[in-house]
Scaffold this motif. Structure first.
Motif, short mmCIF file in Angstrom:
data_model
loop_
_atom_site.label_atom_id
_atom_site.label_comp_id
_atom_site.label_asym_id
_atom_site.label_seq_id
_atom_site.Cartn_x
_atom_site.Cartn_y
_atom_site.Cartn_z
N THR A 58 59.04 73.08 78.27
CA THR A 58 58.12 72.83 79.38
C THR A 58 58.77 71.98 80.46
OG1 THR A 58 56.22 72.96 77.90
CG2 THR A 58 55.88 71.86 80.02
N TYR A 59 59.43 70.91 80.08
CA TYR A 59 59.96 69.96 81.05
C TYR A 59 61.38 70.26 81.50
CZ TYR A 59 55.91 66.99 80.36
OH TYR A 59 54.64 66.49 80.31
N GLU A 60 62.15 71.00 80.76
CA GLU A 60 63.55 71.28 81.10
C GLU A 60 64.28 70.00 81.50
OE1 GLU A 60 64.16 74.62 83.67
OE2 GLU A 60 62.50 75.73 82.77
N PHE A 61 64.49 69.15 80.54
CA PHE A 61 65.07 67.83 80.77
C PHE A 61 66.52 67.92 81.22
CE2 PHE A 61 61.70 67.08 77.68
CZ PHE A 61 60.97 66.14 78.36
N ASP A 62 66.86 67.08 82.18
CA ASP A 62 68.25 66.93 82.61
C ASP A 62 68.99 65.96 81.70
OD1 ASP A 62 67.99 68.46 85.16
OD2 ASP A 62 66.56 66.86 85.61
N ARG A 63 68.26 64.93 81.24
CA ARG A 63 68.86 63.91 80.38
C ARG A 63 67.90 63.59 79.25
NH1 ARG A 63 70.75 60.18 85.25
NH2 ARG A 63 72.64 61.32 85.75
N ILE A 64 68.49 63.34 78.08
CA ILE A 64 67.72 62.91 76.93
C ILE A 64 68.40 61.67 76.37
CG2 ILE A 64 66.97 63.47 74.59
CD1 ILE A 64 66.83 66.40 75.49
N VAL A 65 67.61 60.63 76.12
CA VAL A 65 68.13 59.40 75.52
C VAL A 65 67.46 59.24 74.16
CG1 VAL A 65 68.44 56.91 75.77
CG2 VAL A 65 68.39 58.37 77.82
N PHE A 66 68.29 59.25 73.12
CA PHE A 66 67.80 59.07 71.75
C PHE A 66 68.11 57.65 71.33
CE2 PHE A 66 68.35 59.05 67.17
CZ PHE A 66 67.20 59.70 66.74
N PHE A 67 67.06 56.87 71.04
CA PHE A 67 67.22 55.50 70.58
C PHE A 67 67.14 55.48 69.06
CE2 PHE A 67 65.43 55.16 74.84
CZ PHE A 67 66.31 54.28 75.44
N SER A 68 68.21 55.06 68.41
CA SER A 68 68.28 55.06 66.95
C SER A 68 67.38 53.99 66.35
CB SER A 68 69.73 54.80 66.53
OG SER A 68 69.82 54.73 65.14
N GLU A 69 66.91 54.25 65.15
CA GLU A 69 66.10 53.27 64.43
C GLU A 69 66.89 52.00 64.15
OE1 GLU A 69 62.92 53.14 63.70
OE2 GLU A 69 62.54 55.13 64.50
N ASN A 70 68.22 52.10 64.03
CA ASN A 70 69.00 50.91 63.68
C ASN A 70 69.31 50.02 64.88
OD1 ASN A 70 71.23 52.11 64.92
ND2 ASN A 70 72.10 52.83 62.99
N LEU A 71 68.62 50.23 66.00
CA LEU A 71 68.74 49.30 67.12
C LEU A 71 68.01 47.99 66.84
CD1 LEU A 71 68.30 51.59 70.24
CD2 LEU A 71 70.26 50.15 69.70
N THR A 72 67.00 48.07 66.00
CA THR A 72 66.26 46.87 65.61
C THR A 72 66.64 46.53 64.17
OG1 THR A 72 64.39 48.33 65.15
CG2 THR A 72 64.34 47.13 67.22
N PRO A 73 66.96 45.28 63.88
CA PRO A 73 67.59 44.93 62.61
C PRO A 73 66.73 45.18 61.37
CG PRO A 73 67.05 42.96 63.84
CD PRO A 73 66.80 44.12 64.75
N HIS A 74 65.43 45.10 61.48
CA HIS A 74 64.59 45.23 60.31
C HIS A 74 63.66 46.43 60.40
CE1 HIS A 74 66.16 41.41 59.03
NE2 HIS A 74 65.78 40.86 60.17
N SER A 75 64.14 47.49 61.01
CA SER A 75 63.32 48.69 61.12
C SER A 75 63.07 49.26 59.73
CB SER A 75 64.03 49.74 61.99
OG SER A 75 63.27 50.92 62.03
N ASP A 76 61.82 49.60 59.46
CA ASP A 76 61.49 50.16 58.15
C ASP A 76 61.16 51.64 58.24
OD1 ASP A 76 59.12 49.95 59.49
OD2 ASP A 76 58.04 48.90 57.91
N ARG A 77 61.44 52.25 59.37
CA ARG A 77 61.17 53.68 59.54
C ARG A 77 62.37 54.49 59.07
NH1 ARG A 77 58.50 52.48 65.02
NH2 ARG A 77 56.30 52.58 64.47
N ASP A 78 62.09 55.54 58.34
CA ASP A 78 63.13 56.46 57.90
C ASP A 78 63.00 57.76 58.69
OD1 ASP A 78 64.28 54.82 55.97
OD2 ASP A 78 62.82 55.42 54.45
N GLY A 79 63.92 58.64 58.50
CA GLY A 79 63.84 59.95 59.14
C GLY A 79 64.62 60.06 60.43
N ASP A 80 65.41 59.05 60.77
CA ASP A 80 66.20 59.05 62.00
C ASP A 80 67.13 60.26 62.06
OD1 ASP A 80 66.70 57.69 64.39
OD2 ASP A 80 68.41 56.63 63.56
N LEU A 81 67.81 60.54 60.97
CA LEU A 81 68.77 61.64 60.93
C LEU A 81 68.07 62.98 61.09
CD1 LEU A 81 71.78 62.19 60.62
CD2 LEU A 81 71.46 62.24 58.16
N GLY A 82 66.94 63.15 60.44
CA GLY A 82 66.18 64.40 60.56
C GLY A 82 65.64 64.59 61.97
N ALA A 83 65.13 63.52 62.58
CA ALA A 83 64.60 63.60 63.94
C ALA A 83 65.71 63.94 64.93
CB ALA A 83 63.92 62.29 64.32
N LEU A 84 66.87 63.34 64.74
CA LEU A 84 68.01 63.63 65.61
C LEU A 84 68.45 65.08 65.47
CD1 LEU A 84 70.22 62.72 67.59
CD2 LEU A 84 71.55 61.98 65.59
#
Length: 166
Positions: A58-84
């Motif tokens: 729909t949007y035909e993005f020119d740029r995409i920025v993916f922010f990893s879960e490991n940017l925050t030291p105590h992130s408890d979310r999993d699935g970063d690799l699958g989402a990427l």
């Protein structure tokens, strides 16, 4: 320019978007605590693969920025690799610039005399980076990876502190 911000977007504020993307139309993949939208900022729910593919088409993005879960030291979310992987697969044949912002985890190792050299988080972080590079080589995506020190979200003002980008 159309820009998609996806992944660990909890620290993003309207002020940060105005500073980082002053002339662009920005879409944020919805997460808990996502800022409110306006005329230049859209919030979309991309909780499943169909929604992701539809949004990218729909949007035909020119740029995409993916922010990893490991940017925050105590992130408890999993699935970063699958989402990427789902994101990279969805943009594999498009003229899109991809920026992956990763934390310092990929450089973390135990001392040389330890029985185990890598941490589980460092292995997952390096796997994410390798996956991004694989898609860039295989599908000729324009991709860059930035390793950043940990971000910390301070109080209710949600300010981001980051000392340096490496």
């Amino acid at each position: 320019m159309e820009v998609l911000l996806v992944g660990n977007t909890d620290f993003i504020t309207k002020q940060w978007i105005q500073h980082a993307f002053p002339q662009d139309h920005v879409v944020i993949a919805e997460r808990e605590g996502t800022v409110d939208g306006n005329d230049r900022l859209r919030i979309v729910n991309m909780s499943d693969a169909n929604a992701l593919a539809e949004t990218i088409t729909t949007y035909e993005f020119d740029r995409i920025v993916f922010f990893s879960e490991n940017l925050t030291p105590h992130s408890d979310r999993d699935g970063d690799l699958g989402a990427l992987r789902r994101l990279l697969h969805a943009i594999r044949n498009r003229q899109t610039q991809m920026l992956m912002v990763s934390g310092p985890e990929s450089e973390f190792t135990y001392p040389e005399n330890a029985d185990v050299r890598d941490t589980s988080k460092s292995l997952m972080s390096r796997a994410s980076e390798e996956l991004c590079l694989y898609y860039a080589r295989t599908y000729r995506l324009e991709a860059k990876i930035i390793r950043c020190p940990y971000l910390s979200v301070a109080g209710s003002s949600r300010k981001v502190s980051c000392n340096a980008v490496t």
